[in-house]
Design an enzyme around this catalytic site. Structure first.
Site, mmCIF file in Angstrom:
data_model
loop_
_atom_site.group_PDB
_atom_site.id
_atom_site.type_symbol
_atom_site.label_atom_id
_atom_site.label_comp_id
_atom_site.label_asym_id
_atom_site.label_seq_id
_atom_site.Cartn_x
_atom_site.Cartn_y
_atom_site.Cartn_z
ATOM 1 N N ASN A 223 0.877 -1.670 -0.062
ATOM 2 C CA ASN A 223 0.252 -0.148 0.612
ATOM 3 C C ASN A 223 1.021 1.098 0.020
ATOM 4 O O ASN A 223 1.221 1.983 0.835
ATOM 5 C CB ASN A 223 -0.670 -0.228 1.362
ATOM 6 C CG ASN A 223 -2.441 -1.215 1.375
ATOM 7 O OD1 ASN A 223 -2.640 -0.967 0.138
ATOM 8 N ND2 ASN A 223 -1.474 -2.660 1.280
ATOM 9 N N GLU A 224 1.268 2.118 -1.235
ATOM 10 C CA GLU A 224 2.047 2.993 -1.404
ATOM 11 C C GLU A 224 1.236 3.721 -0.593
ATOM 12 O O GLU A 224 0.663 4.299 -0.904
ATOM 13 C CB GLU A 224 2.659 2.853 -3.004
ATOM 14 C CG GLU A 224 3.366 2.006 -3.358
ATOM 15 C CD GLU A 224 4.293 1.611 -3.144
ATOM 16 O OE1 GLU A 224 4.605 2.118 -2.313
ATOM 17 O OE2 GLU A 224 5.277 0.706 -3.450
ATOM 18 N N PRO A 225 2.152 5.044 -0.734
ATOM 19 C CA PRO A 225 1.966 6.174 -0.201
ATOM 20 C C PRO A 225 0.440 6.735 -1.016
ATOM 21 O O PRO A 225 0.800 6.514 -2.379
ATOM 22 C CB PRO A 225 3.186 7.405 -0.921
ATOM 23 C CG PRO A 225 4.199 6.723 -0.447
ATOM 24 C CD PRO A 225 3.218 5.591 -1.003
ATOM 25 N N THR A 242 10.785 1.553 -3.634
ATOM 26 C CA THR A 242 10.242 0.384 -3.053
ATOM 27 C C THR A 242 10.632 -0.678 -4.325
ATOM 28 O O THR A 242 11.449 -0.909 -3.936
ATOM 29 C CB THR A 242 8.882 0.314 -3.285
ATOM 30 O OG1 THR A 242 8.034 1.017 -2.336
ATOM 31 C CG2 THR A 242 8.053 -1.349 -3.238
#
Length: 708
Positions: A223-225, A242
């Site tokens: 769950n990236e920014p 990432t």
């Protein structure tokens, strides 16, 4: 506890802080006052106020419940363990207890599992409990957080393969009970699969314990920014950071998939219990943001602040940026030992941008260090003590001084009576010695000590394929030109070219290719050693077996590794040992190599030579010691900085672009110079002499736990 608050003579709320058995009241504007000591409350008045109000009735004071400052700062429960092994053992025990409890109730235990280096210790302990204690996984259902997309389950980087190698194939979990997102699906089927995955979690009764790591961007799962708190299992595009961090697993960022299937933040928050783990100094800033920062979609882990049963389990290194470690005196009374005093004073000087000796009583009072001032003050005494300590760490003679120069600075150095010394520098990779302590290494050689360097691993996986082809081509042409077995050289070159041209990302090199890459690293290490003044007979290439897998994933440290280090120690009988204490290496090699050295030292403690031996830990490739930690600071002149850079440049396979650069994209020589220069500038700002650069060291006194 209840504490009384009262307006000070200048009508501002008095800051009240307790230390030992007393409460000290200090007016924010420094108005003189006196204190009445009670167990549970404090009153304060100036002498003038006492005289003026002696005949008047006392003004009632409002009473409020005390608030826990730590709970206010840390918005998620945090458990800190001295070492990662302690943390993983505690979490494994927690999981095992729930598995057993559910088994006695005739119910399933549903686990949410994570991959990567962080949870490996947990899986190792669970496997041990299954093997040695009969822990059964027959009632366990598991759901993994994520998987790269696309990804085949047999590939080295597959999380299916990871989980089977570390857990599933080593315990009795039924094959149909474990689930990992499917990276093999056609793109048009992914959305339906994600919905099915959510349904399976719900059908299992929801997740009982969800394990998490945390990425450098603050992501949990993938769950990236920007990920929403309500997000569910879905396909996501990976953040550039990432992908950089994953590059080592794929032998280059260009091979890292751009997408992944991940549980959403909402899926994670639906678990009944969530445990987020992090180990190492490089995770400290991100942990601080997640635990103490505001809730934000830019740091997905911060959403855990809203979970009633979330906790963060970390080692002391990963806790280093939390307020309880950076400035614990702001949260609660502390016992003022010399280390804490030094840390607090340096913290204060840096915050106010002042030299240490310029700090005043007012500075200490205003910035929450009233207790320190009351116990150790006045400020001048505290300042001088800390400044003198810092000055005492600075030495141009890291190996000690010969008798004819011992009067030069008036400092007495431990073991000065032994000169010259036998010095053994352990370098995890073939370039860590010059990157992290190249200036000190040069100084030790120039000062006529008998210096040896032990390269603990071959470093062969960090060489680009093109370099191997280039060197094989050189050998073929060399042998042909000088008529040295040209046929065999041509056969070898043909094998190397054919193998590497057809090699898939992450594929393990053939034995021949691994050997060539190791020879490249050895040749570079010899060239760097010569640049430092070392002769080839003082260089020891250990090639510890734990490393030689041809993969980023290594074997566990073994008895053979330890025995090789012990044998070298007993052969050289050093007076000084230098080892890499930089545990932020994202691939874990530094940590394993340090364990090998310290374990070997423990085994040699009763040897007669060890009584005269000191062990120093260096950093620089990935992290640096703080000024409050440094016990030996070796200043470098501009000329020595140039010589160090020249030695680093001899490692041409790591120049311009390293195969495994880690999260810091600067070249190794640049990050080393910047860190050494930053340390020197910090010493200068703290009021010490100005130097071009400083390499810092911390002494190991046998008090660190050896985890092997």
């Amino acid at each position: 506890m209840w504490v009384d608050y009262k307006l000070s003579p200048c009508h501002e709320l008095t800051y009240i802080k307790r230390f030992t058995e007393r409460h000290v009241c200090i007016c924010p504007h420094g108005v003189a006052g006196w204190k009445v000591i009670h167990k549970s409350k404090v009153t304060m008045a100036t002498q003038a106020e006492q005289r003026n109000t002696a005949s008047q009735p006392r003004t009632p004071m409002t009473t409020r419940p005390a608030v826990d400052p730590l709970a206010q700062r840390e918005r998620i429960r945090v458990r800190v363990f001295p070492y990662s092994t302690d943390a993983t053992k505690a979490v494994a025990d927690q999981i095992a207890a729930l598995i057993r409890k559910r088994a006695t109730e005739g119910r399933n235990c549903v686990l949410g599992l994570a991959t990567g280096n962080t949870p490996v210790g947990i899986y190792n302990e669970l496997v041990r409990m299954h093997r040695d204690e009969g822990l059964s996984f027959a009632n366990v259902i598991s759901f993994n957080l994520d998987e790269y997309y696309p990804m085949q389950p047999h590939e080295l980087q597959s999380y299916v393969r990871f989980m089977r190698e570390h857990l599933f194939d080593l315990v009795d979990i039924p094959p149909g009970n474990w689930h990992v997102p499917d990276g093999t699906l056609p793109i048009e089927q992914v959305n339906d699969f994600c919905a099915w995955y959510e349904e399976q979690i719900a059908a299992a009764g929801g997740i009982d314990i969800q394990l998490l790591g945390i990425g450098r961007t603050g992501h949990i799962g993938f769950n990236e920014p920007g990920s929403s708190k309500e997000s569910r299992t879905r396909l996501i595009t990976l953040d550039r950071v990432t992908r950089i961090d994953a590059a080592s697993d794929f032998f280059g960022q260009e091979h890292v998939p751009r997408r992944a299937i991940t549980m959403g933040v909402g899926t994670i928050l639906s678990a009944r219990n969530v445990i987020m783990l992090a180990f190492g100094e490089h995770k400290a800033p991100t942990i601080a943001k997640a635990v103490e920062g505001e809730i934000s979609s830019t740091v997905a882990a911060s959403f855990l602040q809203e979970h009633p049963n979330a906790e963060v389990v970390i080692d002391e290194a990963a806790a280093d940026s939390l307020t309880r470690y950076t400035s614990p005196w702001l949260l609660a009374p502390v016992e003022w030992d010399e280390y804490k005093v030094r840390k607090a004073v340096i913290w204060l000087a840096r915050k106010l941008n002042k030299a240490i000796v310029k700090l005043t009583d007012h500075d200490y009072n205003e910035e929450g260090l009233q207790d320190l001032l009351a116990e150790r003050g006045p400020a001048y005494n505290i300042n001088i003590r800390v400044a003198r300590h810092l000055q005492s760490t600075v030495t141009s003679w890291p190996g000690g001084k010969p008798a004819d120069v011992q009067h030069a600075d008036g400092h007495a150095h431990t073991k000065d009576h032994i000169f010259p010394k036998r010095v053994l520098v352990f370098s995890p990779h073939p370039d860590d010695d010059v990157i992290s302590m190249g200036g000190t290494l040069i100084r030790l050689v120039d000062q006529k000590h008998e210096v040896h360097v032990a390269y603990q691993t071959s470093g062969n996986i960090a060489v680009f394929d093109d370099d191997a082809i280039r060197f094989a081509d050189f050998v073929t042409e060399f042998n042909t030109h000088f008529d040295v077995s040209p046929q065999r050289a041509a056969e070898l070159e043909s094998h190397v070219e054919q193998f590497l041209r057809n090699k898939t990302p992450g594929q393990v090199d053939s034995t021949e290719v691994q050997t060539i890459k190791g020879m490249i690293r050895r040749g570079e290490a010899r060239a760097a050693g010569r640049a430092c003044g070392l002769t080839d007979d003082r260089l020891h290439f250990m090639d510890l077996p734990f490393y030689e897998t041809g993969r980023v994933k290594k074997k566990p440290l073994g008895e053979e590794d330890i025995a090789m280090v012990v044998d070298l120690l007993r052969k050289i009988r050093p007076h000084q040992i230098y080892a890499a204490g930089d545990l932020s290496d994202p691939h874990g090699t530094h940590r394993v190599c340090l364990n090998a050295v310290l374990t070997a030292c423990r085994r040699c403690e009763q040897d007669d030579w060890f009584a005269d031996c000191q062990v120093w830990l260096y950093r620089g490739a990935w992290h640096e010691w703080g000024p409050h930690e440094i016990e030996m600071a070796v200043p470098l002149s501009p000329h020595e900085v140039d010589r160090k850079r020249t030695a680093i440049f001899k490692h041409q396979s790591q120049k311009d672009r390293a195969l495994f650069p880690g999260p810091d994209m600067r070249e190794f020589w640049k990050r080393a110079e910047d860190r050494n220069r930053d340390t020197a500038q910090l010493y200068d700002k703290l009021g010490l002499a100005e130097y071009e650069a400083i390499e810092g060291f911390v002494r190991w006194r046998g008090d660190s736990k050896v985890v092997w």
